[in-house]
Design an enzyme around this catalytic site. Sequence first.
Site, PDB file in Angstrom:
ATOM      1  N   SER A 121     -10.053   5.136   1.188  1.00  0.00           N
ATOM      2  CA  SER A 121      -9.219   3.968   0.946  1.00  0.00           C
ATOM      3  C   SER A 121      -8.325   4.137  -0.273  1.00  0.00           C
ATOM      4  CB  SER A 121     -10.106   2.727   0.722  1.00  0.00           C
ATOM      5  OG  SER A 121     -11.010   2.541   1.774  1.00  0.00           O
ATOM      6  N   HIS A 142      -6.586   6.653   7.305  1.00  0.00           N
ATOM      7  CA  HIS A 142      -7.295   5.470   6.827  1.00  0.00           C
ATOM      8  C   HIS A 142      -7.329   4.390   7.909  1.00  0.00           C
ATOM      9  CE1 HIS A 142      -7.361   1.813   3.899  1.00  0.00           C
ATOM     10  NE2 HIS A 142      -8.576   2.098   4.345  1.00  0.00           N
ATOM     11  N   GLU A 154      -3.460   4.015   8.620  1.00  0.00           N
ATOM     12  CA  GLU A 154      -2.580   4.382   7.521  1.00  0.00           C
ATOM     13  C   GLU A 154      -2.701   5.893   7.301  1.00  0.00           C
ATOM     14  OE1 GLU A 154      -1.755   2.487   3.131  1.00  0.00           O
ATOM     15  OE2 GLU A 154      -3.842   2.726   3.750  1.00  0.00           O
ATOM     16  N   ASN A 192      -4.281  -0.978   0.335  1.00  0.00           N
ATOM     17  CA  ASN A 192      -5.137  -1.400  -0.769  1.00  0.00           C
ATOM     18  C   ASN A 192      -4.382  -1.624  -2.069  1.00  0.00           C
ATOM     19  OD1 ASN A 192      -7.829  -1.728   0.268  1.00  0.00           O
ATOM     20  ND2 ASN A 192      -7.754   0.434   0.767  1.00  0.00           N
TER      21      ASN A 192
END
Length: 295
Positions: A121, A142, A154, A192
Amino acid sequence: METTIRRLGVIGAGQMGRGIAQVAASAGLEVLLCDVSRDVAESGKGQIASILGKQVDKGKMTAEARQDLLDRITPAGGMEDLATTDMAVEAATENVDLKLDLFRRADAALPAGAILASNTSSISITRLAGATKRPDLVIGMHFMNPVPLMKLVEIVRGVQTSEATYTTVRALSERLGKTVIVSKDQPGFIVNRMLIPFLNEACFVLQEGIGEPEDIDAGARLGLNHPMGPLELADLIGLDTVLAIAEVLHRELGDSKYRPPVLLRNLVAAGWYGRKTGRGFYIYDAKGQRTGRAV
């Protein structure tokens, strides 16, 4: 040149690894599900079987389709059998030392030319690639939690990631039914980088007594039109994971907006990680249903 992935290794039979294995097997790939022991990997496959069993009970899947999917998942202890795969995705805990160790071991086990991806992440793909002898074949992939339901992948390109690796992983992501976004290798990537300050701020609001957990979450759901409130979402992600990502962002970027609240640190220190431990900001029963407030 794009390579077709037919057999995928998944390193880690936890929540994310199980989800990746399920989605890959659903798309027709043969999956090798690896963990520290065969028993742990078998347990991971058993949890996938249980989830799919509920789909059969609801009439959303036939028993035959469930069995076909499960037959494509092979549990394995250790990573030696990665030698039979075209690509592996690491889905272990968000800990840089652990991931570096797993990458070195996976690199040694994988055949020449196989791609090695991380579901991290926040940790640098460039750094993980540097621990291998195949840096051009390393990439970030991700997935969002829960993997079978969330449509996004991602993709993160490290400094060394080749165009062929990117093209292959993008095609695989689309084969898995995912929408792809692409991020440069920066702390937290895209998702994130936006999400963690939001989750942190919700925790600060709770820590400072500005609102109760239910009101904070309802404010996001009904006032911002979010499908889940930030504290509910943090419990789903895992508070240990949220803290780990926040620490990476705070350390690497040096901006105070990423600093983890004391309350978050204390919940993690107590072993209250959210749904997976039955207690986080809220209390959960064995089925993951919320039964009360923990803080």
